[in-house]
Design an enzyme around this catalytic site. Structure first.
Site, short mmCIF file in Angstrom:
data_model
loop_
_atom_site.label_atom_id
_atom_site.label_comp_id
_atom_site.label_asym_id
_atom_site.label_seq_id
_atom_site.Cartn_x
_atom_site.Cartn_y
_atom_site.Cartn_z
N CYS A 101 57.33 50.73 29.58
CA CYS A 101 56.67 51.24 30.78
C CYS A 101 55.64 50.27 31.36
O CYS A 101 55.58 50.07 32.57
CB CYS A 101 56.03 52.59 30.50
SG CYS A 101 54.72 52.58 29.26
N HIS A 152 51.53 56.41 28.18
CA HIS A 152 52.63 56.10 29.11
C HIS A 152 52.06 55.87 30.50
O HIS A 152 51.06 56.49 30.88
CB HIS A 152 53.63 57.26 29.12
CG HIS A 152 54.91 56.94 29.81
ND1 HIS A 152 55.83 56.03 29.33
CD2 HIS A 152 55.43 57.42 30.97
CE1 HIS A 152 56.87 55.97 30.14
NE2 HIS A 152 56.65 56.80 31.16
N HIS A 164 59.03 54.92 36.55
CA HIS A 164 58.60 54.53 35.22
C HIS A 164 59.80 54.18 34.34
O HIS A 164 60.95 54.39 34.73
CB HIS A 164 57.79 55.67 34.56
CG HIS A 164 58.59 56.91 34.27
ND1 HIS A 164 58.59 57.52 33.05
CD2 HIS A 164 59.42 57.66 35.06
CE1 HIS A 164 59.37 58.60 33.08
NE2 HIS A 164 59.88 58.71 34.29
#
Length: 211
Positions: A101, A152, A164
């Site tokens: 990510c 994240h 993402h």
């Protein structure tokens, strides 16, 4: 027979992978994210089909129409989604063969906005200034904090969606309103003012389809 020098390199390589990517403090990826309609590939109005040509460049078209900065940024991010779509998730990965990510965020900002971002979420979460969820505009960073050490990050593209690298589905668009992401939403940050971010758009990169 294994070269003794090669054995010494293995722990170093493993350490680099553990320090890179989405983990804020060396954690492992989150559990598989729940499947559902929010895994849909497209946003409303997202151009489909193969890689775009310069003639179909949405950034150039949007600029010619005099659209405001958020629209320009949104178009650029949708083009990046099209470019990276199908890339699998890989902790420590930085290429089309596998990416995590924070590396995706780093690539998108460098290739689209000519803006260098830190490599990890632990550092990206200190970029720019913190904003409320109600203030989100295309190009803002959204952070999530599931249980454990894992963190994240994604890039808001507008209409409640963010781009993402999902640990279960690879590079994709997801909805902030999904129960999973609502539960673990942490904070949002604006790395650069929307108007200035739009001014940094590199149309030549978008036109060539290279990221």
């Amino acid at each position: 027979m294994i070269n003794p020098g090669s054995r010494r390199l293995v722990p170093v390589a493993l350490l680099c992978v553990m320090l890179a990517g989405c983990a804020a403090s060396g954690g492992s990826p989150s559990p598989e994210e729940p499947t559902g309609n929010y895994f849909a590939r497209d946003l409303p109005g997202l151009p489909g089909g193969p890689m775009m040509s310069p003639a179909d460049n949405p950034i150039l078209q949007a600029r010619q129409l005099g659209n405001p900065p958020p629209t320009l940024i949104r178009q650029a991010l949708l083009a990046q989604h099209e470019h990276w779509l199908g890339t699998p998730y890989r902790l420590g990965g930085t290429t089309r063969s596998g990416i995590d990510c924070s590396a995706l965020v780093q690539h998108v900002f460098a290739d689209t906005f000519r803006l260098e971002m830190p490599r990890t979420t632990a550092r990206q979460v200190h970029e720019g200034r913190q904003i409320s969820r109600d203030e989100l505009r295309p190009g803002d960073l959204v952070f999530f904090r599931p249980p454990g050490a894992y963190r994240h990050v994604g890039i808001y593209v507008g209409e409640g969606r963010f781009l993402h690298a999902s640990s279960s589905r690879g590079v994709k668009l997801s909805s902030l309103d999904n129960q999973y992401w609502q539960r673990y939403y942490w904070q949002s940050r604006r790395a650069l003012d929307t108007r200035h971010l739009a001014q940094r758009l590199d149309s030549s990169v978008i036109a060539s389809g290279e990221g």
